[in-house]
Design a protein around this motif. Structure first.
Motif, PDB file in Angstrom:
ATOM      1  N   LYS A   1       0.833  -1.205   0.000  1.00 10.92           N
ATOM      2  CA  LYS A   1       0.000   0.000   0.000  1.00 10.92           C
ATOM      3  C   LYS A   1       0.862   1.249   0.000  1.00 10.92           C
ATOM      4  CE  LYS A   1      -3.720   2.316   2.509  1.00 10.92           C
ATOM      5  NZ  LYS A   1      -4.611   2.289   3.698  1.00 10.92           N
ATOM      6  N   PHE A   2       1.935   1.237   0.776  1.00  6.53           N
ATOM      7  CA  PHE A   2       2.849   2.375   0.835  1.00  6.53           C
ATOM      8  C   PHE A   2       3.428   2.665  -0.544  1.00  6.53           C
ATOM      9  CE2 PHE A   2       7.264   3.916   1.425  1.00  6.53           C
ATOM     10  CZ  PHE A   2       7.029   5.073   2.138  1.00  6.53           C
ATOM     11  N   ARG A   3       3.880   1.621  -1.236  1.00 10.73           N
ATOM     12  CA  ARG A   3       4.451   1.819  -2.567  1.00 10.73           C
ATOM     13  C   ARG A   3       3.440   2.455  -3.514  1.00 10.73           C
ATOM     14  NH1 ARG A   3       6.849  -4.242  -3.029  1.00 10.73           N
ATOM     15  NH2 ARG A   3       8.883  -3.931  -1.984  1.00 10.73           N
ATOM     16  N   GLN A   4       2.222   1.921  -3.501  1.00  8.95           N
ATOM     17  CA  GLN A   4       1.191   2.420  -4.408  1.00  8.95           C
ATOM     18  C   GLN A   4       0.865   3.883  -4.112  1.00  8.95           C
ATOM     19  OE1 GLN A   4      -2.397   0.087  -4.379  1.00  8.95           O
ATOM     20  NE2 GLN A   4      -3.425   1.364  -5.887  1.00  8.95           N
ATOM     21  N   GLU A   5       0.698   4.204  -2.830  1.00  9.86           N
ATOM     22  CA  GLU A   5       0.349   5.580  -2.461  1.00  9.86           C
ATOM     23  C   GLU A   5       1.513   6.536  -2.720  1.00  9.86           C
ATOM     24  OE1 GLU A   5      -2.741   7.121  -1.071  1.00  9.86           O
ATOM     25  OE2 GLU A   5      -3.066   5.495  -2.506  1.00  9.86           O
TER      26      GLU A   5
END
Length: 374
Positions: A270-274
């Protein structure tokens, strides 16, 4: 268009725009800025194409060794112990200076902090300063979300108290001098993470116009009334949906030099995507306003992923060129954000810092950012 294609398109466009934007350095938002401050900002714009400066909060003040805290050791920093170099950016915090305290909210004596800032400056590093100021309306902490901003604006019941807070900040910032008596330039980052609602200046705690007025008054007071012209002003959001959301409380180009945001990892995918979404947007927005883009805070508490630095952060920073990325402090053996000897991600961090696009102090010191044009 699907999300992945949209994100890739934004990334490519943002990277191209960022390269064009930083070919010519943008001027300081303060026409009266000191020569060193103007030159530093111009050089930081030019430096973006070379890589991202890595920063660490409170790096010189304390750290972790063999499961215990070290404090105040001369010429020591966890980043240096692991990588062989000090960070390129040193982050410091002014919380509790408004109370006329001898120490900040993390226990760092302000007298020592002044010395650490001078040390970093004279070593050729960059200084950034945040301010978690106590609530001037009710005297509680920065995390108290009582509605406050209307009371401290000009004409408000607590305006004089807030001005006294600014006076103490100005005294400290004005006391930062180099060996020749010159004012040390600092990136000053007030009222950060304002798109969240965990501080009294947050999104649910004041209107956009109230926030803008507070920002503009504060910057004007420091510049015009207190004659501080060594400040590079950073506007630093938390989460944001899109460009309109990011700019909803933007006080104007005359009051900002750096555009950034803070983001912390709890879930790696999720961190990567955001981060992909927000970094792409940041580069587009900062280019449009001719401001310096930065990842003003980031981190993964306790660094449980031993390959996080090269597996997650490096691809992001290679793809999205920002001026600097500042990770938070090594506050105790369970609350830390930079590795130390024996920490599982230490070897990977060293590999991360050996990449040509990650800049530490040893890479930027020879550039003489305060005295020579890149």
């Amino acid at each position: 268009m699907n999300f992945r294609k949209l994100t890739l398109g934004l990334a490519l466009a943002a990277t191209t725009l960022a390269g064009r934007a930083h070919a010519q350095a943008a001027p300081s938002s303060d026409p009266a800025a000191t020569p060193e401050t103007k030159l530093l900002l111009a050089n930081l714009h030019r430096l973006v194409s070379k890589g991202t400066m890595f920063g660490h909060q409170d790096a010189l003040a304390y750290g972790i060794s063999q499961g215990q805290m070290w404090k105040g050791d001369a010429n020591r920093a966890d980043v240096k112990t692991v990588s062989g170099s000090y960070p390129a950016v040193f982050g410091w915090e002014l919380g509790h200076i408004e109370l006329d305290s001898a120490r900040n909210l993390d226990g760092v004596p302000f007298d020592r902090m002044r010395g650490y800032i001078k040390q970093g400056y004279e070593q050729g590093a960059v200084i950034t300063i945040s301010w978690h100021l106590n609530n001037p309306h009710d005297g509680k902490t920065a995390w108290d979300t009582t509605r406050t901003v209307p009371y401290i604006l000009p004409g408000g019941a607590d305006h004089a108290k807030y001005v006294s807070y600014l006076d103490r900040v100005a005294t400290f910032l004005g006391s930062l001098k180099g060996s020749k008596g010159e004012a040390i330039p600092v990136i000053f980052r007030p009222f950060h993470e304002h798109t969240g609602s965990w501080f009294w200046w947050g999104k649910k705690e004041c209107t956009p116009e109230e926030f803008k007025t507070l920002w503009q008054f504060s910057v004007n007071y420091l510049r015009k009334d207190k004659k501080l012209h060594n400040l590079i002003i950073a506007y630093s959001a938390a989460d944001f949906k899109d460009e309109a959301d990011y700019l909803e409380r933007y006080p104007g180009d005359a009051y900002v030099d750096v555009m950034g945001f803070d983001d912390y990892c709890n879930n790696v995918p999720k961190f990567r995507q955001e981060m992909e979404r927000k970094l792409a947007a940041l580069l587009t927005i900062s280019q449009a306003h001719h401001k310096l883009p930065a990842l003003t805070e980031f981190g993964y508490e306790s660094l449980p992923d031993p390959t996080w630095w090269t597996g997650t952060m490096l691809p992001l920073l290679e793809k999205y060129p920002v001026s600097y990325a500042l990770t938070w402090r090594n506050g105790d053996p369970k609350h830390y954000f930079a590795p130390f000897p024996g920490q599982p991600s230490a070897a990977n961090f060293k590999q991360f810092t050996q990449n040509g696009k990650i800049l530490l102090e040893k890479q930027i010191a020879p550039l003489h950012l305060y005295t020579k044009t890149l």
